[in-house]
Design a protein around this motif. Sequence first.
Motif, PDB file in Angstrom:
ATOM      1  N   TYR A 215      25.237   4.871 -41.621  1.00  0.00           N
ATOM      2  CA  TYR A 215      25.292   6.331 -41.537  1.00  0.00           C
ATOM      3  C   TYR A 215      26.480   6.861 -42.336  1.00  0.00           C
ATOM      4  N   ASN A 383      17.701  17.547 -39.400  1.00  0.00           N
ATOM      5  CA  ASN A 383      17.828  16.106 -39.212  1.00  0.00           C
ATOM      6  C   ASN A 383      19.165  15.606 -39.771  1.00  0.00           C
ATOM      7  N   SER A 384      19.713  16.357 -40.737  1.00  0.00           N
ATOM      8  CA  SER A 384      20.964  15.926 -41.374  1.00  0.00           C
ATOM      9  C   SER A 384      22.158  16.772 -40.939  1.00  0.00           C
ATOM     10  N   THR A 404      18.016  19.055 -32.850  1.00  0.00           N
ATOM     11  CA  THR A 404      17.883  17.851 -33.677  1.00  0.00           C
ATOM     12  C   THR A 404      17.427  16.663 -32.850  1.00  0.00           C
ATOM     13  N   SER A 405      16.744  15.727 -33.523  1.00  0.00           N
ATOM     14  CA  SER A 405      16.382  14.487 -32.832  1.00  0.00           C
ATOM     15  C   SER A 405      17.372  13.387 -33.234  1.00  0.00           C
ATOM     16  N   ASN A 406      18.338  13.754 -34.100  1.00  0.00           N
ATOM     17  CA  ASN A 406      19.317  12.786 -34.591  1.00  0.00           C
ATOM     18  C   ASN A 406      20.557  12.813 -33.701  1.00  0.00           C
ATOM     19  N   ARG A 408      23.258  11.230 -33.656  1.00  0.00           N
ATOM     20  CA  ARG A 408      24.582  11.151 -34.288  1.00  0.00           C
ATOM     21  C   ARG A 408      25.145  12.529 -34.652  1.00  0.00           C
ATOM     22  N   THR A 425      13.251  16.362 -29.387  1.00  0.00           N
ATOM     23  CA  THR A 425      12.554  15.198 -29.952  1.00  0.00           C
ATOM     24  C   THR A 425      11.057  15.407 -30.161  1.00  0.00           C
ATOM     25  N   LYS A 464      10.425  16.187 -42.002  1.00  0.00           N
ATOM     26  CA  LYS A 464      11.897  16.254 -41.903  1.00  0.00           C
ATOM     27  C   LYS A 464      12.542  16.480 -43.275  1.00  0.00           C
TER      28      LYS A 464
END
Length: 476
Positions: A215, A383-384, A404-406, A408, A425, A464
Amino acid sequence: MLTNKKTKIVATLGPACSTRETIKDMIDAGVNVFRVNFSHADYEDVKEKINIIRGLNKEFGYTTAILGDLQGPKLRVGVMEEGVVVHDGDLITFTTAEDILGTAKKVFMKYKNFPNDVNPGERILLDDGKLIFEIVETDKKSEVVARVIQGGELKSKKGVNLPNTKISLPAMTEKDIEDAIFAIGQNVDWIALSFVKTPRDLQDLQELIAEHSEYKIPIVAKIEMPEALENIDKIVAYCDALMVARGDLGVELPAHEVPLVQKELIRRAKTARIPVIVATQMMETMITSLTPTRAEVNDVANSVMDGADAVMLSGETATGNYPVQVIQKMTQIIEAVEDSPLIQVPQNTPQIKTKRFITKTICHHAATMANVIKAKAICTLTNSGYTAFQISAWRPNAHILVFTSNERILTQLNLLWGVKSFMYTKDVSTDDTVTDVNEIVKQKGFVQKGDFLINLAAMPIKDKGMVNTLRVSEIE
């Protein structure tokens, strides 16, 4: 109850906030990001604190972020005899040849290349600038003779600043590389690099991150050297955020120049649309007192008025007596001033036609439009996290809500001004997604019936891709 302020608070971890209860109270009082200071960090202790913070995030739905702050090449003198005092006009020798016990005549300097880097006429500052020396001569090998300009007590292992010297040390020492690899292994949300001088310093850290993580971990460039100010345009292009590190900046530069440098750096960050943190001595009195000085209150308020995305506490929370109260007080000051019309963001619209041009333009228009139609919230699916950075930079009056589903970026975005992020999600079609998100936002109390809300999305959602759609909804 978590606060609704938009300016974020970064608090340094330390012995004063080592229990789960204190850390939770601090988050509730307004901490958005915890800073691990690797100058004083024990890995086991850091792991324990990170686990506490992540455990609280999971249990209470917080999104508290973790910032790993690398020490950088801190130059120091060696150990001194007790009670050594030097007087104005005295001559003193700095040696790199052997680790001697320092006296008023001769002191060990821990930096091997020191005699080769310096030149006669340059200054040596010791102990945060309390002692000042001027270099008389150097043999370019192992010894430097200097004259005392401002005397005082010479204490062991004190930090050295060389404001006129171009130091040949890279921004990352062996210790920093080790600390960075540890921080990357702990999945920290941000890494701060100290004593950045050139873009190369940042590239070295980016390469290290790429080597040890799949990442991208965003980098905060700490600005504390005159050289960094000369290269600021290039540095801004290679980092993800700036920190105005006023401690060393105030030693490397004459202290009276720092206020304008602070304003200029914030303006540069705002023009580049990256977040900026103002740090050091913000509420110093509150290390031992429950009441900050009027000047400190003014300083925090002025940093917010200048446009800082975040304000940072060091000793106040790491070793102070009142880690929770200092956060409450800071939150109070932020809330009192952050909605002022006096705060101006540079209005330079996106011009450079990069592959992100469409996204940048949509985010800019979303922020402008939200103010015109008095939308209560801007919701973006990402997503980013890129859209969150862009919208936050324009400082809309509306809430900036990121779905977001991310996992991090959920915590990473917590450093950004005004951004609140939520886990989402579901992979459904666009119309359903917008309806769904709007319903969540309504349930959470950000909007009510009749309010306008702006949705940003990348169509089709399941791909995405980059944001390409702006939609205005009225809440029913």
